[in-house]
Structures are given as C-alpha cells and as structure tokens.
Design an enzyme around this catalytic site. Structure first.
Site, PDB file in Angstrom:
ATOM      1  N   GLU A 140       0.673  -1.132   0.009  1.00 12.02           N
ATOM      2  CA  GLU A 140      -0.091  -0.028   0.110  1.00 12.02           C
ATOM      3  C   GLU A 140       0.807   1.240  -0.056  1.00 12.02           C
ATOM      4  OE1 GLU A 140      -2.974  -0.389   2.926  1.00 12.02           O
ATOM      5  OE2 GLU A 140      -4.134  -1.490   2.073  1.00 12.02           O
ATOM      6  N   GLU A 175      -6.394  -7.971   0.229  1.00 15.88           N
ATOM      7  CA  GLU A 175      -7.088  -7.547   1.311  1.00 15.88           C
ATOM      8  C   GLU A 175      -8.538  -7.214   1.203  1.00 15.88           C
ATOM      9  OE1 GLU A 175      -5.203  -4.584   3.768  1.00 15.88           O
ATOM     10  OE2 GLU A 175      -3.319  -5.221   3.581  1.00 15.88           O
TER      11      GLU A 175
END
Ligand SMILES: *[C@@H]1O[C@H](CO)[C@@H](O)[C@H](O)[C@H]1NC(C)=O
Ligand SMILES: *[C@@H]1O[C@H](CO)[C@@H](O)[C@H](O)[C@H]1NC(C)=O
Ligand SMILES: *[C@@H]1O[C@H](CO)[C@@H](O)[C@H](O)[C@H]1NC(C)=O
Length: 419
Positions: free
Chosen positions: A207, A312
């Site tokens: 991320e 995720e």
C-alpha cells in the site's frame, strides 16, 4: 507453447533443454488455480485495532504504532511483551486451522525492521525467527506463504500498520529509504528463492500512498521495476528465479495500470485491496448496496492483464472496530470520528459475535460470498485478517466459528448472488 511441448520438441530435435530459458516454474499456478487465503495481520507488525490490549497495557496514549511502542517504553519491557505476542498470537495450530479451512495461501506482513534497523530507529527486532517458523509451518501444512513487506523506512503510507503513523509519509521522498528497501528485498529473496514451492511470491511493498500524487507514483513505478530485477533475477540478468513479484496498485484504479509491466515481463501479479468502509459514502451503504458494489468488481478483475489478487478485503461493512482508524480515533459509522455524521450505532456491529443479530450474520455470509465470487473472476483473494482480539466482524476464525464463513470456501449458499 506449453512448456512440456517445448521440451518435447527440443528433445525431438536433439537439443538439450536450456534451464535458464525454460526454467520459470512458479510454486503455485497463479491464473489457473484460484488463490484462497488469509492474512496474518497484527502478528509481526503490531496494529492497535487488532491487539488493543497490547497498547492499552502500556498506559501511554502516545503509543500508537510499533515505532512509538519502542520509543516510549523501557526496552526490556517492550521486548518482553513483543516476544510473548510473537510466541502466542500465531502458532503452528493456526496454520493447521487455516489449511483445514480449505485455504491455500497465507500472506505474512512484516516490517523492514525485522531485517535491518537504522541507528536511532526505536524498533525492536526478533521477528525474523518467526518468519522462518512461518515458512516451516506453511510447508508442513502445504500452504503457500506470501512475504509482504508491510513497512518501509520512512513509512510508505503513514498508516500505523506501516510501523510509523504520520500525516505525510517520507519513504518516497528520500532515496536512502528506497535504497534500504531494495537491499531488504535482496535479503528476503536470498532467504527464500530455493523455497519457492512454499514461498512462491513476494510483495515488495504494501500500500504505497499513491493517493498523495505523482511524486509518490513515479517512485513506486520505478521501485516495482527495480524489485522485479531483485526478485525475478536475483542471480544475474539472465537467470530467472521461480519467485513471482506481487506489486500493489497504490490505490489507483486498475485502468491506471493497464499495460504496466506486461510486455517483456514474466511472473508479475497485481495486488488490489477492496474495502467499503473508509469513505463517508460507502460506510453509509445498506446491505444490498454493499453486495452490489462487491459484485461490480468482477468484470474489471476478469479483464486485467496481469494475474490479479485481491490481497485484502473483509466481510466487515463498518469502521466500528475500536481504533480501526488509529488509536484514539473514532468511527465514521457512529459519527465519533470528527467531521463525520452518524449512519447508525456501532452496537452489535463489531466486538464479540455473540452480540451479532442473525440478520447481520446472514448479511455477512451473503457479502462474504459475493466478494469471493467476484474476486475469483480475477486470480483469487486473501481476506484481512485471520484473527482480531475484539473485532469478530474482521476475523476469519470467528467467521468459521459463527457460520458466516463456510468450512470449505467453495461451499456457497448464495452462488447466484451476483447474477
Ligand atoms: C533519509 O532517510 C534516512 C533513513 O533511511 C535518514 O537517516 C536521513 O536523515 C533521511 N534524509 C533526509 C534528508 O531526511
Ligand atoms: C438500499 O439502498 C438503495 C439505494 O438507495 C435502495 O434503492 C434500496 O431500496 C435500499 N435497500 C434496502 C433494503 O433498504
Ligand atoms: C466472545 O464471547 C464468547 C462467550 O462469552 C467467548 O467464548 C469468546 O471467547 C469471546 N470472543 C472473543 C474474541 O473475545
């Protein structure tokens, strides 16, 4: 041409197969077999919302992430707590339970500080022994392990789960940070390249903050290419490893990445994370809107030109879990985060599943299945997260126990929910 045919035709021609040309054999058949997995969140990288007790027990509200956990405590105290946590939060039994739940992957977040801490950095180390245990356990239970670099020097996103919570991340703006990260990827691949059947894939950075703009994205794109060299060609420029590189979309749309690292690259997969509670708009969705949006991702995942894994996601639909938005920060859902307007009460939405209504659990089953169906239009999925101290809506383990997750992830009750 399929590998076997190429080998056969070379054999017919009397040419011996040249390993460096024909050798790429990933340890998992990404693209043909579906990835079904779970993250081991909050183990080797602390997250206040996953283990609030560890933070509460410090008695210090300024301890908000793993950096401050080391910075504001006596070393021996902090080290003892971490050591105990590493020994107990995830054990061999968890790997056994994950395999028994019909999953084939675990994604293991780990911070750079497990490999090399810089002088003046307050991180406590010792995680590497547990990375090694995790590899052994994954191998023993026939699970594939993704090593996921979740925190880089300077923080790549400013989230507490990068190790260091800050308003503006500094990884990308300091070449020393990027160089250190590249060295850590080289260390990781040298540890696991021969174990590619257990560790088939490495995620070189979780991320990165693409939402901060082109300054970040330019550095990230170069880093994905440099990591390709480090992971796919760790020996020399003509000798491939069998390890796949898992890049992340940096919060950009998939169309932004069209064609990126496609021609001339081999063994690259894209990771995208899909949540529906971190904006005012999504957190206000009703059940059918959540399901509809989950289903809507299927076509872009199916069309993407790299292997694409939803690395995720969650059947949780609110941001009610205590400290999900950071220690001391409230939730959008009940309006306790400043600047937000309440959608509803958080009571019965998180915490212990014994407080969840049957309607809510039925919705969670439907939402879970809608996501699985949709994400399997791509290369598969990895749920966040295996367990949480007091947020059963996020816990795969709790979902299995209370029935909104099936014991076999292919055993769907609502197979037509996205039709
Ligand atoms: C860049 O980051 C390194 C740590 O990785 C740090 O020591 C150095 O002071 C930083 N440089 C600047 C200009 O902030
Ligand atoms: C959910 O919201 C949509 C859009 O506002 C609306 O059309 C639908 O009727 C709502 N569903 C329920 C069950 O409230
Ligand atoms: C939820 O409550 C049940 C029953 O009291 C208990 O057995 C279980 O351990 C609790 N779960 C968590 C995550 O605290």
């Amino acid at each position: 041409m399929p590998l076997l045919n190429r080998l056969l035709s070379l054999a017919v021609l009397g040419v011996s197969a040249v390993p460096s040309v024909l050798s790429f054999q990933p340890g998992f058949s990404y693209g043909s077999e579906k990835v079904r997995g779970v993250n081991l969140g909050g183990w080797l990288v602390l997250e206040p919302w996953i283990t609030p007790s560890i933070f509460e027990n410090t008695g210090n509200d300024d301890i908000v992430d793993e950096w401050t956990f080391g910075e504001y405590q006596d070393y021996d105290t902090a080290k003892a707590v971490l050591q105990d946590h590493w020994n107990s939060w995830i054990t061999e039994d968890d790997f056994a339970a994950i395999a028994a739940a019909g999953l084939n992957h675990v994604r293991l977040p780990v911070g750079y500080w497990a490999f090399a801490v810089g002088s003046g950095e307050p991180y406590i180390t010792g995680q590497l022994d547990y990375v090694k245990k995790a590899i052994t356990w994954a191998s023993d239970y026939d699970l594939k392990l993704i090593i996921d670099l979740h925190g880089a020097p300077g923080s790549q996103n400013g989230f507490d789960n990068s190790g260091q919570r800050m308003s503006y991340p500094t990884w990308h703006s300091n070449q020393t940070n990027v160089d250190r990260t590249n060295e850590i990827i080289k260390t990781i691949i040298s540890m696991v390249d021969s174990e590619y059947e257990t560790v088939p894939i490495i995620a070189p950075l979780n991320e990165p903050a693409g939402f901060d703009g082109d300054d970040v994205l330019t550095v990230v794109k170069q880093y994905w290419k440099d990591s390709y060299g480090n992971i796919r060609y760790p020996y020399d420029s003509s000798t491939e490893s069998n390890t796949v590189e898992l890049i992340h979309d940096a919060f950009q749309s998939l169309s932004y990445w069209d064609g990126f690292m496609v021609d001339g690259y081999d063994g690259v997969a894209m990771d995208t994370h899909i949540y529906q509670m971190f904006s005012d708009k999504q957190v206000a969705y009703n059940y059918s809107q959540h399901i509809k949006e989950a289903c809507s991702h299927g076509s872009s995942l199916a069309d993407f030109d790299l292997w694409i894994i939803v690395g995720e996601w969650t059947p949780a639909s609110t941001d009610c879990a205590k400290w999900l938005n950071g220690r001391g920060t409230g939730a959008r859902y009940d309006g306790t985060m400043s600047g937000t307007t309440a959608v509803g009460s958080c009571t019965g939405k998180t915490g212990n599943a014994t407080s969840f209504s049957s309607d809510y659990k039925q919705f969670m089953r439907q939402y879970w299945e809608a996501q699985v169906i949709s994400y399997e239009k791509g290369s598969g999925w990895i749920q966040w997260t295996w367990k949480a101290e007091n947020a059963d809506d996020w816990s795969y383990q709790a979902g299995l126990k209370y029935g909104w997750i099936p014991q076999d992830p292919t055993d769907l009750e609502y197979p037509n929910i996205c039709d």
